[in-house]
Design a protein around this motif. Sequence first.
Motif, PDB file in Angstrom:
ATOM      1  N   GLU A 126      43.497  23.849  27.040  1.00 13.31           N
ATOM      2  CA  GLU A 126      44.038  23.455  28.334  1.00 13.31           C
ATOM      3  C   GLU A 126      43.516  24.405  29.410  1.00 13.31           C
ATOM      4  O   GLU A 126      43.198  25.559  29.137  1.00 13.31           O
ATOM      5  CB  GLU A 126      45.575  23.530  28.350  1.00 13.31           C
ATOM      6  CG  GLU A 126      46.253  22.666  27.311  1.00 13.31           C
ATOM      7  CD  GLU A 126      46.326  23.373  25.969  1.00 13.31           C
ATOM      8  OE1 GLU A 126      46.507  24.597  25.955  1.00 13.31           O
ATOM      9  OE2 GLU A 126      46.178  22.690  24.930  1.00 13.31           O
ATOM     10  N   VAL A 127      43.477  23.882  30.617  1.00 15.36           N
ATOM     11  CA  VAL A 127      43.132  24.693  31.784  1.00 15.36           C
ATOM     12  C   VAL A 127      44.381  24.735  32.667  1.00 15.36           C
ATOM     13  O   VAL A 127      45.010  23.698  32.895  1.00 15.36           O
ATOM     14  CB  VAL A 127      41.972  24.046  32.580  1.00 15.36           C
ATOM     15  CG1 VAL A 127      41.586  24.922  33.768  1.00 15.36           C
ATOM     16  CG2 VAL A 127      40.769  23.773  31.692  1.00 15.36           C
ATOM     17  N   PHE A 128      44.745  25.919  33.141  1.00 11.06           N
ATOM     18  CA  PHE A 128      45.897  26.058  34.032  1.00 11.06           C
ATOM     19  C   PHE A 128      45.428  26.504  35.417  1.00 11.06           C
ATOM     20  O   PHE A 128      44.521  27.322  35.538  1.00 11.06           O
ATOM     21  CB  PHE A 128      46.896  27.081  33.469  1.00 11.06           C
ATOM     22  CG  PHE A 128      47.599  26.571  32.241  1.00 11.06           C
ATOM     23  CD1 PHE A 128      48.795  25.870  32.354  1.00 11.06           C
ATOM     24  CD2 PHE A 128      47.055  26.757  30.976  1.00 11.06           C
ATOM     25  CE1 PHE A 128      49.436  25.370  31.223  1.00 11.06           C
ATOM     26  CE2 PHE A 128      47.689  26.267  29.843  1.00 11.06           C
ATOM     27  CZ  PHE A 128      48.883  25.579  29.967  1.00 11.06           C
ATOM     28  N   ARG A 129      46.070  25.942  36.421  1.00  8.03           N
ATOM     29  CA  ARG A 129      45.762  26.365  37.791  1.00  8.03           C
ATOM     30  C   ARG A 129      46.469  27.688  38.061  1.00  8.03           C
ATOM     31  O   ARG A 129      47.641  27.831  37.699  1.00  8.03           O
ATOM     32  CB  ARG A 129      46.231  25.309  38.804  1.00  8.03           C
ATOM     33  CG  ARG A 129      45.870  25.630  40.253  1.00  8.03           C
ATOM     34  CD  ARG A 129      46.265  24.492  41.159  1.00  8.03           C
ATOM     35  NE  ARG A 129      47.703  24.302  41.229  1.00  8.03           N
ATOM     36  CZ  ARG A 129      48.530  24.972  42.033  1.00  8.03           C
ATOM     37  NH1 ARG A 129      48.042  25.895  42.849  1.00  8.03           N
ATOM     38  NH2 ARG A 129      49.832  24.727  42.040  1.00  8.03           N
ATOM     39  N   VAL A 130      45.737  28.611  38.649  1.00  8.10           N
ATOM     40  CA  VAL A 130      46.349  29.908  38.935  1.00  8.10           C
ATOM     41  C   VAL A 130      46.183  30.251  40.411  1.00  8.10           C
ATOM     42  O   VAL A 130      45.290  29.751  41.090  1.00  8.10           O
ATOM     43  CB  VAL A 130      45.762  31.043  38.055  1.00  8.10           C
ATOM     44  CG1 VAL A 130      46.029  30.773  36.591  1.00  8.10           C
ATOM     45  CG2 VAL A 130      44.273  31.221  38.273  1.00  8.10           C
ATOM     46  N   SER A 131      47.060  31.126  40.871  1.00 18.97           N
ATOM     47  CA  SER A 131      47.054  31.466  42.292  1.00 18.97           C
ATOM     48  C   SER A 131      46.087  32.615  42.586  1.00 18.97           C
ATOM     49  O   SER A 131      45.523  32.689  43.669  1.00 18.97           O
ATOM     50  CB  SER A 131      48.465  31.828  42.747  1.00 18.97           C
ATOM     51  OG  SER A 131      49.033  32.759  41.841  1.00 18.97           O
ATOM     52  N   ASP A 132      45.870  33.512  41.639  1.00 21.12           N
ATOM     53  CA  ASP A 132      44.974  34.653  41.873  1.00 21.12           C
ATOM     54  C   ASP A 132      44.262  34.986  40.558  1.00 21.12           C
ATOM     55  O   ASP A 132      44.756  35.766  39.752  1.00 21.12           O
ATOM     56  CB  ASP A 132      45.796  35.853  42.380  1.00 21.12           C
ATOM     57  CG  ASP A 132      44.901  37.021  42.775  1.00 21.12           C
ATOM     58  OD1 ASP A 132      43.722  37.057  42.362  1.00 21.12           O
ATOM     59  OD2 ASP A 132      45.389  37.912  43.501  1.00 21.12           O
ATOM     60  N   ILE A 133      43.095  34.384  40.388  1.00 16.66           N
ATOM     61  CA  ILE A 133      42.428  34.467  39.080  1.00 16.66           C
ATOM     62  C   ILE A 133      41.925  35.892  38.803  1.00 16.66           C
ATOM     63  O   ILE A 133      41.921  36.332  37.649  1.00 16.66           O
ATOM     64  CB  ILE A 133      41.288  33.423  38.987  1.00 16.66           C
ATOM     65  CG1 ILE A 133      40.985  33.077  37.531  1.00 16.66           C
ATOM     66  CG2 ILE A 133      40.034  33.881  39.715  1.00 16.66           C
ATOM     67  CD1 ILE A 133      40.186  31.805  37.339  1.00 16.66           C
ATOM     68  N   ASP A 134      41.498  36.610  39.841  1.00 18.53           N
ATOM     69  CA  ASP A 134      41.009  37.976  39.615  1.00 18.53           C
ATOM     70  C   ASP A 134      42.144  38.877  39.121  1.00 18.53           C
ATOM     71  O   ASP A 134      41.981  39.642  38.172  1.00 18.53           O
ATOM     72  CB  ASP A 134      40.386  38.541  40.896  1.00 18.53           C
ATOM     73  CG  ASP A 134      39.156  37.745  41.309  1.00 18.53           C
ATOM     74  OD1 ASP A 134      38.481  37.202  40.407  1.00 18.53           O
ATOM     75  OD2 ASP A 134      38.873  37.641  42.515  1.00 18.53           O
ATOM     76  N   GLU A 135      43.284  38.732  39.767  1.00 14.38           N
ATOM     77  CA  GLU A 135      44.447  39.523  39.376  1.00 14.38           C
ATOM     78  C   GLU A 135      44.893  39.123  37.955  1.00 14.38           C
ATOM     79  O   GLU A 135      45.222  39.969  37.122  1.00 14.38           O
ATOM     80  CB  GLU A 135      45.580  39.268  40.389  1.00 14.38           C
ATOM     81  CG  GLU A 135      46.862  40.049  40.143  1.00 14.38           C
ATOM     82  CD  GLU A 135      46.675  41.552  40.278  1.00 14.38           C
ATOM     83  OE1 GLU A 135      45.733  41.980  40.965  1.00 14.38           O
ATOM     84  OE2 GLU A 135      47.477  42.309  39.665  1.00 14.38           O
ATOM     85  N   LEU A 136      44.869  37.815  37.696  1.00 11.12           N
ATOM     86  CA  LEU A 136      45.274  37.339  36.371  1.00 11.12           C
ATOM     87  C   LEU A 136      44.358  37.889  35.287  1.00 11.12           C
ATOM     88  O   LEU A 136      44.815  38.379  34.246  1.00 11.12           O
ATOM     89  CB  LEU A 136      45.248  35.807  36.324  1.00 11.12           C
ATOM     90  CG  LEU A 136      45.593  35.255  34.947  1.00 11.12           C
ATOM     91  CD1 LEU A 136      47.081  34.972  34.840  1.00 11.12           C
ATOM     92  CD2 LEU A 136      44.806  34.018  34.609  1.00 11.12           C
TER      93      LEU A 136
END
Length: 415
Positions: A126-136
């Motif tokens: 699965e792919v999840f939408r994230v708000s801050d990929i660098d931080e994640l």
Amino acid sequence: MSLLRPYKRFGDKKNSPYFEEYLTKIYDWRDSVGLVDMVQEMHSIVVEVDESDRHAYIEELMIMTPYHYVKSFENKTFIYSLLEIGEKNPGFVIRSRKNHSDSRFISMNMLSPAAMTKPYTRYIGEVFRVSDIDELQKTLSGAGVEFTDEDQVSGGEVKFIRTVPSQYTWNTIAYIQYPKGKRQYYLEQNPEHIEDEAWIEKLQGIKNLQNELGIGDLIQPIDHLATRVLHQDREHAILELLKTTSYHYWGSYDIADQNSSTNVTRNSNKFEEYRSPAKVFTAANTPHYVDNIVHLPSPTEAFVRNYGKRMHHIAYSVADNTPGQDVDNVDKVVDALKNHDVEFLLKVIGSSEEGLKQIFSRTSKFSFLITEYVQRFNGFQGFFTKKNVAFLTKAAGEDSVLKSEGRVGEGDLSD
Ligand SMILES: [Fe+2]
């Protein structure tokens, strides 16, 4: 906005003290880093099939699911086809490798006799939408999560990263970030793969047929995704998912006479479920090597030995009946599909009185995935009934037995 802890627990299966201890510790950790707010809804799912099956698989999905074909793209490694229902449901990405020798997961498929018959076919994740990929990525990498460099996308307005396959499920989790507004996919950054006009028309014809059969509006978006794992991987598969997503543990049900349990995780953000469907894990209660002592069927362990750890089925909701209807919608869907050569395992099980009716299709010969249809009646609140799951597990077990008897790994397993 996320649900508040403690998350309500359901189910009757007991977990180990290890599980309970680390469940709390993982929740504490992810709350301390803000993971639940970072990881939003399920953006899409990705299935890899052999290029020779890609068109046929999409045709199958056109009649069996609410997805419609959008477009195809290609880069040096993959041809991607994008399928969608609407902006609020996960997209469905089907990818095929242009060059078999590039395959990184062939080694996983070659370990299992049924899987090795289609070594380039696998549910990817699965792919999840994230708000801050660098931080994640920084947070997860710092916590020991590993990422693959194979299909990272960075630099443009769409960013995308994917974990290496889980040791417990052999699935991956990916994350995507793009500016607010229309949903975007990382594959859209690639040039369009031009498909044959006649094939596009064929897909439209199948969609029209689905509507003419009166089932186009009845088959609704994905209800849940069910992965099968080995007995000893059950708790780790659940905990690992909770560490890398915003899902929480909803509960486990013991399906004792099938020597199996169904373990449910659901999103912790307050999305409607069709935006981010439940993820389910099925595992045997005891490992295969004690089957001769336990004397119970062991369909889940048999499946994993045949196919490897992998996604087992994708379930679609079926719309509830309108008042006064004499044939239930799920029966209408199944009858119509049966008349168009779609095969099912056993019959529709459950009843409107019990709140839930469900059925499994036969395994797709293109993707190795089963399609489940599930109809909930009169706003049934439960996720499933134990009796139904016992029957479904049994049905899927019989399908695996058929494959074993057909000398799995030698010859055509398409059923
Ligand atoms: Fe299911």
